[in-house]
Design an enzyme around this catalytic site. Structure first.
Site, PDB file in Angstrom:
ATOM      1  N   MET A 145       0.846  -1.194   0.000  1.00  0.00           N
ATOM      2  CA  MET A 145       0.000   0.000   0.000  1.00  0.00           C
ATOM      3  C   MET A 145       0.880   1.242   0.000  1.00  0.00           C
ATOM      4  O   MET A 145       1.790   1.377   0.814  1.00  0.00           O
ATOM      5  CB  MET A 145      -0.929  -0.007   1.227  1.00  0.00           C
TER       6      MET A 145
ATOM      7  N   GLU B  47       4.893   0.850  -6.062  1.00  0.00           N
ATOM      8  CA  GLU B  47       4.478   1.700  -4.935  1.00  0.00           C
ATOM      9  C   GLU B  47       5.159   3.058  -4.977  1.00  0.00           C
ATOM     10  O   GLU B  47       4.535   4.081  -4.681  1.00  0.00           O
ATOM     11  CB  GLU B  47       4.775   0.991  -3.608  1.00  0.00           C
TER      12      GLU B  47
ATOM     13  N   HIS C 291       3.583   5.495  -7.301  1.00  0.00           N
ATOM     14  CA  HIS C 291       2.398   6.132  -6.724  1.00  0.00           C
ATOM     15  C   HIS C 291       2.725   7.427  -5.978  1.00  0.00           C
ATOM     16  O   HIS C 291       1.826   8.246  -5.756  1.00  0.00           O
ATOM     17  CB  HIS C 291       1.723   5.192  -5.725  1.00  0.00           C
TER      18      HIS C 291
END
Length: 943
Positions: A326, A361, A364
């Site tokens: 995440m 990740e 992002h």
């Protein structure tokens, strides 16, 4: 009618009172929600009104890592102040809240003050609206437009083990049980941690303080600015304050309290830290991630032409985590298997996973965090970009791997299988159709990730990478710290096209809207006798009706790269309509090959003559064709056959040349497609001749790697050779090659005889473990189980966990399934993988299906909430369904549970029904032809 109608005065008075009451109620609703035709109360809607905009939060959280003596639960307490500005006068405050208990303030659940010492309206009433997850505050007077206010709350929540919001994880180290507190706010779980405006466009700055047990370390998005040892409520505690975050969405907030340790380095002005359990750091499992992060950050800063905006980049490996990773801004959370790499026990596949997921990740940090989607109907704007750029970042860090090519296998052709169903969906959905939390979660599927990556790769190809990057950089700079919709991106890419005088047949948005706003993709048919080119919506089951209308009538603007007889034609040819003619594609005795390197998101079909010429080329000298296109020919042919556009025999013939090919991608595509044949036919008389044919085809590959590795004593140098060596061993053993089965059994026995020394190379362990489980009995299974429970490296545990499902012992499989409901045996985050692995076993698919049916209510409503991927479970246990009896079972299951709904698995249920019906027809139509072909090939091979 004929009867007298008498109405008393009392009845008239009652009727008048009712009418007055109704009118008053309607006026009351209009006052609350505005003059609108929709009279639904604002707190019954799932979207926030646009009357308030948050500016910053001050949040203090105190997780207790020991059970509460009164309730026996693990809890956390918190204090929160959110400052918001009123942009439209209102007497109602709605703020998201879920599963929080509030301490009353002067009889209310919150208090309100005005910023700057002004006066704030008094609170009339407060309550929790459970269904829509709001804390509702009604005011006696209206908030003033342009004025800022502060809402204050005190609350308690459960630090549950449900893997969402603020939750706890447990693990054992040196015989001691450890408890850690972790957050997973994405996509709608910040509201389970503190009251907040929990929508991606409601960006704000977060000031966070964590109170925690002495000896533990607290982490969040920002750098720690103060660590104070103090006493609170008579208890010794540590208080850690963090620097304010950048302006960001609530779902990006991250919190971890643990006794982890870290590795660190500086990359320019950015502090890079890798956090994990102490033992894993001491064993060097974080070294690879640390060495990789800096170069990837540098690449991304150069690629986006924007510096990394934070002072530090923390990445942490967690024992219990629902997702693979995440992208929390400044504190990225990972499953241990995704971040940690141990050269002694991890495979090259584990290494590639670590590289690509770190790149995903970190991508992002700009695409998703700095610039964020406006709403969840365009998830692909975040995930598609990160997926595409992850290959570029990993390629920069590991240039010898040629990892950029693997996007065709891992994303493009993977998503074709889903996007060829009528139950697929467009990349961009209507905003109003995605409102419920489970609808939001459902958007995070292979369409958003893999199709998003595929169409962006196609776009980058026809614009050229420099022009694509220029448009991205312009887009990111304009919308930094704010939110966008897809059309904003097209505008900036069009600006880059104009700046560089790139020739396109039409505007960028005109091309891309057809790929983004309608589901599916085309099959492009090339008739090399006439030069006629046509397109149509590709469906795996051509008899299915597409009920969803498209504004573009399921036609696309298609960029076609092509070659003739091995000579690449330089310019892209554009198919602008349903049919067109390109006389250059008339080939005579030559062959035409289109969609070179599969840069376009479409399948290709040819006239039969061209197929024959391509098949002949494969048999005579396959290396004339690019390796990616050899793989494409196999995959396209098999899927075109399923769609009844070419014969099944033609598809099978694309595998005939494979005994001469040692490249990974063609083999992998062939095995993937034959796996479907296995699923459909491994319970029929086709299974044995199919296995015999495949054994004969793979034997040369097995011997090739035996020779290359000097009788299995060395590792192939090339990255994809290491992958294909695994294919060779796994397939040879599965199809019954005695030399392979003896080899894997010997290796596994050597390990059992000396458990402290595992002689099996990490690359081969998954294949060897599974083969040993399938050939062995309870003794081998129990040994593997003990090694699984003792494994200190997460990737090794994952290999063993999958292999345990390979046994043919029904009682062991039943026991293994039961372990998925006991977190002491199988962690909740791993339960889905175990169930689907058991379902993939030919011997136990029905066991897995029966287990899911028997325990669905418990898993869906209690045990598995937040931790099970119900969509994956549904698709996994139904993958073999190909008989009317299985369809009936599935329909009965759906009927039994449809009242409660299927949440984030709703789309998967629709897909399972559609796939099962298609499978039934496919088996009925193709079984005999397939049996005849395999029998004929075995005869040829023997002769």
């Amino acid at each position: 009618m004929g009867k007298n109608c008498k109405v008393s005065k009392l009845s008239l008075m009652c009727m008048c009172l009712v009418l007055v009451s109704v009118a008053t109620f309607v006026v009351w609703i209009v006052v609350i929600i505005g003059d609108s035709k929709d009279v639904t109360a604002a707190w019954d809607r799932y979207r926030l009104p646009k009357t308030l905009v948050p500016e910053f939060y001050n949040v203090t959280l105190w997780p207790r890592l020991q059970p509460d003596p009164d309730s026996g639960l693990y809890i956390f307490t918190g204090w929160s102040t959110v400052q918001f500005v009123c942009v439209e006068a209102t007497n109602l405050i709605l703020i998201h809240s879920n599963k929080l208990n509030y301490t009353r303030m002067d009889t209310q659940l919150a208090s309100l003050t005005a910023e700057g010492g002004g006066s704030a309206p008094r609170i009339k009433s407060t309550w929790l609206q459970l269904q829509t997850q709001y804390l509702v505050i009604q005011l006696k007077d209206k908030l003033v437009s342009g004025q800022s206010y502060q809402l204050h709350t005190r609350f308690t929540g459960e630090l549950a083990d449900d893997l969402v919001g603020f939750y706890r994880s447990e693990y054992e180290e040196d015989g001691v049980k450890r408890i850690i507190a972790i957050s997973q706010m994405h996509p709608t779980h910040s509201r389970k941690t503190f009251p907040c405006f929990d929508e991606p466009a409601m960006k704000a700055v977060f000031h966070l303080t964590l109170i925690h047990h002495p000896g533990t370390v607290a982490l969040s998005n920002g750098m720690e600015t103060e660590v104070l040892h103090t006493t609170l409520d008579g208890e010794a505690v540590t208080q850690t304050r963090f620097e304010p975050t950048e302006k960001m969405s609530t779902y990006l907030l991250a919190i971890v309290v643990s006794n982890f340790t870290y590795l660190n380095t500086m990359q320019g002005d950015t502090l890079v830290r890798i956090w994990a359990r102490r033992k894993t750091i001491e064993q060097g499992q974080g070294d690879y991630a640390l060495n990789l992060t800096g170069p990837i950050l540098d690449f991304l800063q150069s690629y986006y032409s924007i510096p990394y905006p934070l002072s530090k980049s923390d990445q942490i490996a967690l024992p219990d985590f629902y997702y693979g990773a995440m992208e929390n801004w400044g504190l990225v959370t990972y499953r241990e298997t995704r971040l940690l790499y141990d050269p002694e026990t991890s495979s090259n596949g584990n290494k590639e996973t670590t590289a690509t997921i770190i790149a995903h990740e970190l991508a992002h940090m700009w695409f998703g965090n700095l610039v964020t989607l406006h709403w969840w109907n365009e998830v692909w704007l975040n995930e598609g970009f990160a997926s595409y750029v992850s290959y570029l970042g990993a390629d920069h860090a590991e240039p010898d791997w040629n990892v950029k090519d693997l996007i065709v296998l891992d994303d493009v052709h993977r998503v074709f299988a889903v996007d060829a169903l009528t139950s697929s969906h467009p990349l961009t959905s209507d905003e109003d159709s995605i409102v419920l939390p489970e609808q939001i979660l459902e958007q995070f599927d292979t369409i958003s990730y893999s199709k998003g990556a595929a169409v962006l790769r196609m776009l980058s190809d026809f614009l050229s990478e420099p022009v694509f990057k220029e448009g991205l950089s312009s887009y990111l700079k304009q919308f930094s710290y704010s939110n966008t919709i897809g059309s904003d991106l097209w505008k900036h890419l069009q600006m880059a096209v104009s700046n560089n005088n790139i020739s396109l047949p039409c505007q960028v948005d005109t091309v891309m809207n057809r790929w983004v706003l309608q589901m599916g993709f085309p099959v492009v048919k090339i008739d090399t006798t006439t030069g006629k080119i046509s397109q149509k919506h590709f469906l795996l089951d051509p008899e299915n009706n597409v009920t969803v209308t498209s504004p573009y009538k399921y036609e696309w603007i298609v960029p076609v790269r092509w070659m003739k007889n091995g000579d690449l034609i330089g310019d892209i040819w554009w198919l602008m309509e349903k049919e067109a003619v390109n006389l250059d594609m008339r080939s005579g005795s030559s062959w035409i090959l289109a969609n070179i390197n599969v840069t376009g998101y479409y399948r290709v079909n040819y006239d039969l003559g061209n197929w024959e010429r391509l098949l002949a080329q494969l048999m005579s000298d396959h290396q004339v064709l690019p390796v990616i296109n050899r793989a494409q020919l196999v995959d396209d042919a098999f899927n075109l056959a399923r769609a009844q556009l070419v014969s099944t025999t033609l598809a099978l013939r694309t595998t005939s040349y494979l005994s001469r090919d040692t490249e990974f991608m063609p083999w992998q595509f062939a095995l993937d497609n034959l796996h479907y044949y296995n699923l459909m036919l491994d319970r029929t008389e086709v299974y044995q001749p199919m296995q015999e044919y495949l054994k004969n085809q793979v034997t040369p590959l097995f011997l090739h790697y035996k020779n290359m590795t000097s009788n299995w004593t060395h590792v192939p140098e090339k990255h994809t050779d290491q992958y294909n060596q695994v294919n060779a061993v796994q397939t040879a053993c599965e199809t019954g090659l005695t030399e392979c089965q003896d080899l894997t059994s010997m290796w596994f026995k050597q390990w059992m005889d000396n458990p402290q020394h595992n002689p099996i190379h990490p690359n081969l362990r998954s294949a060897v473990y599974c083969s040993a489980m399938a050939a062995g009995g309870e003794k081998e299974w129990q040994f593997a189980w003990s090694q699984f429970k003792a494994a200190s490296v997460a990737s090794e545990a994952s290999k063993l966990m999958s292999a345990l499902a390979c046994t043919t012992n029904v009682e062991l499989l039943k026991m293994y399934l039961s372990y998925t409901l006991d977190p002491a045996m199988i962690r909740k985050q791993d339960a889905t993988a175990v169930i689907t692995s058991v379902a993939d076993n030919r011997a136990s698919q029905s066991l897995a299906w029966e287990f899911v049916r028997d325990h669905w209510n418990f898993m869906f409503t209690q045990y598995g909430v937040g931790s099970f991927s119900f969509a994956s479970i549904i698709l996994g246990v139904t993958a073999r369904f190909s008989t009317p009896a299985e369809l009936q079972q599935l329909e009965d299951f759906v009927s039994k549970h449809e009242a409660a709904g299927f949440g984030s698995a709703s789309l998967a249920v629709d897909q399972a029904l559609e796939k099962t019906k298609a499978n039934i027809k496919w088996v009925q139509q193709n079984k005999q032809e397939i049996l005849d072909w395999f029998n004929s090939q075995i005869g040829l091979q023997k002769s």
